[in-house]
Design a protein around this motif. Structure first.
Motif, PDB file in Angstrom:
ATOM      1  N   ILE B 159       0.841  -1.199   0.000  1.00  0.00           N
ATOM      2  CA  ILE B 159       0.000   0.000   0.000  1.00  0.00           C
ATOM      3  C   ILE B 159       0.878   1.252   0.000  1.00  0.00           C
ATOM      4  N   ASP B 160       0.292   2.355  -0.422  1.00  0.00           N
ATOM      5  CA  ASP B 160       0.984   3.648  -0.342  1.00  0.00           C
ATOM      6  C   ASP B 160       0.622   4.282   0.988  1.00  0.00           C
ATOM      7  N   THR B 161       1.606   4.515   1.818  1.00  0.00           N
ATOM      8  CA  THR B 161       1.326   5.077   3.141  1.00  0.00           C
ATOM      9  C   THR B 161       2.591   5.721   3.710  1.00  0.00           C
ATOM     10  N   LEU B 162       2.488   6.166   4.964  1.00  0.00           N
ATOM     11  CA  LEU B 162       3.658   6.704   5.661  1.00  0.00           C
ATOM     12  C   LEU B 162       4.664   5.584   5.890  1.00  0.00           C
ATOM     13  N   ARG B 163       5.912   5.851   5.591  1.00  0.00           N
ATOM     14  CA  ARG B 163       6.933   4.814   5.786  1.00  0.00           C
ATOM     15  C   ARG B 163       7.505   4.908   7.193  1.00  0.00           C
ATOM     16  N   LEU B 164       6.649   4.611   8.158  1.00  0.00           N
ATOM     17  CA  LEU B 164       7.068   4.572   9.565  1.00  0.00           C
ATOM     18  C   LEU B 164       6.896   3.134  10.033  1.00  0.00           C
ATOM     19  N   PHE B 165       7.829   2.652  10.860  1.00  0.00           N
ATOM     20  CA  PHE B 165       7.800   1.247  11.268  1.00  0.00           C
ATOM     21  C   PHE B 165       6.493   0.920  12.015  1.00  0.00           C
ATOM     22  N   GLY B 166       5.778  -0.040  11.481  1.00  0.00           N
ATOM     23  CA  GLY B 166       4.556  -0.510  12.134  1.00  0.00           C
ATOM     24  C   GLY B 166       3.304   0.233  11.695  1.00  0.00           C
ATOM     25  N   TYR B 167       3.439   1.374  11.049  1.00  0.00           N
ATOM     26  CA  TYR B 167       2.272   2.143  10.616  1.00  0.00           C
ATOM     27  C   TYR B 167       1.702   1.516   9.336  1.00  0.00           C
ATOM     28  N   PRO B 168       0.401   1.375   9.191  1.00  0.00           N
ATOM     29  CA  PRO B 168      -0.704   1.862  10.012  1.00  0.00           C
ATOM     30  C   PRO B 168      -1.198   0.878  11.084  1.00  0.00           C
ATOM     31  N   ALA B 175       4.929   4.371  16.123  1.00  0.00           N
ATOM     32  CA  ALA B 175       5.594   4.204  14.821  1.00  0.00           C
ATOM     33  C   ALA B 175       6.738   5.206  14.676  1.00  0.00           C
ATOM     34  N   LEU B 176       6.513   6.440  15.100  1.00  0.00           N
ATOM     35  CA  LEU B 176       7.572   7.465  15.020  1.00  0.00           C
ATOM     36  C   LEU B 176       8.778   7.061  15.867  1.00  0.00           C
ATOM     37  N   ILE B 177       8.502   6.612  17.095  1.00  0.00           N
ATOM     38  CA  ILE B 177       9.595   6.248  18.014  1.00  0.00           C
ATOM     39  C   ILE B 177      10.429   5.107  17.438  1.00  0.00           C
ATOM     40  N   LYS B 178       9.750   4.105  16.877  1.00  0.00           N
ATOM     41  CA  LYS B 178      10.455   2.882  16.440  1.00  0.00           C
ATOM     42  C   LYS B 178      11.179   3.027  15.103  1.00  0.00           C
ATOM     43  N   THR B 179      10.819   4.033  14.316  1.00  0.00           N
ATOM     44  CA  THR B 179      11.381   4.135  12.961  1.00  0.00           C
ATOM     45  C   THR B 179      12.858   4.543  12.978  1.00  0.00           C
ATOM     46  N   VAL B 180      13.698   3.739  12.346  1.00  0.00           N
ATOM     47  CA  VAL B 180      15.117   4.129  12.217  1.00  0.00           C
ATOM     48  C   VAL B 180      15.554   4.201  10.753  1.00  0.00           C
ATOM     49  N   ASP B 181      14.643   3.913   9.836  1.00  0.00           N
ATOM     50  CA  ASP B 181      14.944   4.055   8.407  1.00  0.00           C
ATOM     51  C   ASP B 181      13.723   4.677   7.760  1.00  0.00           C
ATOM     52  N   PRO B 182      13.703   5.980   7.514  1.00  0.00           N
ATOM     53  CA  PRO B 182      14.806   6.894   7.750  1.00  0.00           C
ATOM     54  C   PRO B 182      14.909   7.274   9.236  1.00  0.00           C
ATOM     55  N   TYR B 183      16.138   7.545   9.665  1.00  0.00           N
ATOM     56  CA  TYR B 183      16.352   7.983  11.049  1.00  0.00           C
ATOM     57  C   TYR B 183      16.054   9.482  11.114  1.00  0.00           C
ATOM     58  N   SER B 188      13.296   9.725  16.093  1.00  0.00           N
ATOM     59  CA  SER B 188      13.562   8.283  16.138  1.00  0.00           C
ATOM     60  C   SER B 188      14.128   7.888  17.501  1.00  0.00           C
ATOM     61  N   LEU B 189      13.633   6.808  18.059  1.00  0.00           N
ATOM     62  CA  LEU B 189      14.080   6.252  19.353  1.00  0.00           C
ATOM     63  C   LEU B 189      13.958   7.290  20.470  1.00  0.00           C
ATOM     64  N   ASN B 190      13.047   8.245  20.296  1.00  0.00           N
ATOM     65  CA  ASN B 190      12.941   9.362  21.224  1.00  0.00           C
ATOM     66  C   ASN B 190      11.458   9.661  21.509  1.00  0.00           C
ATOM     67  N   ARG B 191      10.976   9.169  22.651  1.00  0.00           N
ATOM     68  CA  ARG B 191       9.554   9.308  22.971  1.00  0.00           C
ATOM     69  C   ARG B 191       9.136  10.775  23.084  1.00  0.00           C
ATOM     70  N   GLU B 192       9.927  11.573  23.808  1.00  0.00           N
ATOM     71  CA  GLU B 192       9.570  12.976  24.017  1.00  0.00           C
ATOM     72  C   GLU B 192       9.552  13.732  22.689  1.00  0.00           C
ATOM     73  N   GLY B 193      10.578  13.475  21.860  1.00  0.00           N
ATOM     74  CA  GLY B 193      10.660  14.139  20.551  1.00  0.00           C
ATOM     75  C   GLY B 193       9.496  13.761  19.650  1.00  0.00           C
ATOM     76  N   SER B 194       9.118  12.490  19.699  1.00  0.00           N
ATOM     77  CA  SER B 194       7.998  12.028  18.866  1.00  0.00           C
ATOM     78  C   SER B 194       6.697  12.674  19.315  1.00  0.00           C
ATOM     79  N   LYS B 195       6.524  12.759  20.641  1.00  0.00           N
ATOM     80  CA  LYS B 195       5.308  13.405  21.184  1.00  0.00           C
ATOM     81  C   LYS B 195       5.236  14.853  20.721  1.00  0.00           C
ATOM     82  N   LYS B 196       6.374  15.526  20.769  1.00  0.00           N
ATOM     83  CA  LYS B 196       6.436  16.951  20.418  1.00  0.00           C
ATOM     84  C   LYS B 196       6.040  17.143  18.951  1.00  0.00           C
TER      85      LYS B 196
END
Lengths: 104, 390
Positions: B159-168, B175-183, B188-196
């Protein structure tokens, strides 16, 4: 008569960080548990707490579910304990090297 | 030329008819997964099996032993031994870079029932062949026909969608926290940053407008340092709901990480368990802090230092200030996906140079002495690293 079963597992891990990682590897299985069984998991500091509850499900099905969790948790925990032990060994090695250097 | 008929006979009869099987595998995920599948079948057939990566495999003393090379080149002749290339057995064209595991799966399915998690592992094996970003469309293009023949099509869709790990399947914050490609730096790997980031676009991606805002914001962060990014939206493989694995792209990185943290051999053996991807994800989670420290540091410093040693282009990354050794091959893959390093990354701990084992060209018998630590090779100088590629 309906049969209600509740099994609580408390699995010690080396740290809260390790517990959360084991939890991360266990969680997806929750979505594929048999009908009538619910699983709640969490970390109580360093202890992984797993609560399995069933409503009108055969004892063997519940036992198999608990078995699955234990086998999976065991594999995940072994991997993480191994990494944790290595980290500790590296730290100890670094500290003893620093002490050696300080002592000349 | 290997015909389809001879392949059918060969793959199963080969394993059944050998006395002792020595599997020599290369240090990459595709090879490890294929070796694990071979080991599984050999066990079911009660064939005694020994496995080793190419740089550790010695010559068996028993001349009646059979050696199966999995993505390993045989450069020099070895007398008196029966040596077979797995690629020949599964009918793989050596001129095309494609997944050996997937070819193996296709052939096996003609004879035996294969557990579904092996289909998922073969998707991982395919994605692991990407040179840069894991979303490299060339990899899918090359495997299109093989995918339809080998992998159960009820397992996945595009499917065509956001390339975030685990999304949708997973909510956008996880999905934002877990995505490392692209980093994504600070996300990435940052809960506070993803929330922001999510708060900045209104707290969710339930509307198309919010989704566009999120894409724009992520693209803007990436544009400041990424030199070769795939678009943050586009075609991706989605595993259907009945599969307990959330995301095959994330699974690929999780298995790289398992290989980094615990070594190549354990991954071959643990891949027999249907839980391997979940277990590897736990390991990835455990290793995410040192990985984040390293990748953030490299991005903030403009990428790896580029050098050429003995004709080999490499990126050098200093890890001497880190408390814990991060997963090195994962770090290489993440940085390579961003275009911040070369095809080869060497990590310096201040005294030595560490090269992830998957970057070493596999051949057998291996004629060089390597100082192996789990899944990386330790060299005293950059010249020695360059020499290893000769």
């Amino acid at each position: 008569m309906k049969m209600h079963l509740r099994i609580t597992l408390r699995i010690p891990t080396p740290s809260r960080e390790a517990c959360l990682s084991v939890l991360d590897s266990l969680e997806p299985d929750n979505s594929t548990t048999p009908q009538g069984i619910s699983i709640k998991m969490g970390c109580d500091d360093k202890t992984l707490a797993v609560d399995v509850e069933s409503e009108d499900v055969g004892v063997l099905t519940v036992r198999n579910t608990v078995d699955d969790i234990l086998v999976h948790a065991n594999l995940a925990l072994k991997s993480i304990v191994y990494i944790a032990m290595e980290r500790e060994a590296i730290k100890t090695f670094k500290l003893s090297r620093e002490n050696d250097l300080a002592l000349g | 030329m290997v015909t389809v008929t001879s392949t059918l006979v060969n793959i199963v009869s080969y394993i059944k008819n050998v006395k002792n099987l020595y599997v020599v595998f290369s240090a990459d995920l595709d090879s490890i997964i294929a070796s694990s599948i071979i080991m599984r079948i050999a066990r079911e057939e009660d064939v005694e099996t020994y496995l080793a990566p190419f740089y550790e495999a010695t010559r068996p003393s028993d001349a009646s032993s059979s050696i199966l090379l999995v993505k390993v080149l045989q450069r020099t002749p070895v007398g008196g031994l029966k040596i077979t290339q797995l690629d020949d057995l599964v009918g793989k064209d050596p001129k095309i870079i494609s997944s050996t595991s997937m070819h193996l799966l296709r052939e096996l399915k003609k004879h035996i029932v294969v557990p579904r998690y092996i289909d998922v592992l073969s998707l991982v094996a395919m994605l692991s062949l990407a040179r840069g970003s894991i979303y490299d469309q060339n990899v899918i293009e090359v495997h299109k026909k093989l995918l339809s023949e080998a992998v159960d099509n009820s397992l996945f869709t595009f499917i065509d969608t956001l390339r975030l790990f685990g999304y949708p399947r997973r909510d956008v914050i996880d999905a934002l926290i877990k995505t490392v490609d692209p980093y994504i730096l600070g996300v990435s790997l940052n809960r506070e940053g993803s929330k922001k980031v999510l708060e900045d676009i209104g707290g969710s991606v339930s509307s198309e407008e919010a989704k566009t805002k999120l894409v724009d914001q992520l693209a803007s962060i990436l544009s400041s340092y990424c030199k070769s990014c795939e678009p943050i939206t586009g075609t991706k493989i989605i595993l259907r709901d009945l599969t307990p694995v959330d995301d095959v792209y994330e699974a690929t990185y999780a298995l790289y990480c398992y290989m980094d943290a615990l070594g190549l051999d354990p991954l071959v053996y643990v891949s027999i368990s249907s839980k391997i991807i979940d277990i590897a994800r736990g390991v990835f989670d455990y290793m995410s802090k040192p990985l984040r420290e390293l990748v953030d540091y490299v991005i903030e410093n403009g990428g790896a230092k580029r050098v050429i040693s003995r004709g080999v282009k490499m990126g050098i990354v200093d890890i001497s200030t880190l408390q814990t050794t991060p997963p090195l091959f994962v770090a290489h893959r993440v940085l390579r996906a961003l275009g911040l390093t070369e095809d080869v990354t060497v990590f310096s701990n201040g005294k030595e140079y560490l090269l992830p084992a998957p970057l070493i060209a596999p051949r057998w018998p291996y004629d060089k002495e390597l100082n192996i630590e789990k899944s990386f090779v330790v060299f005293r100088s950059l010249q020695d690293v360059g020499e290893a590629f000769r």
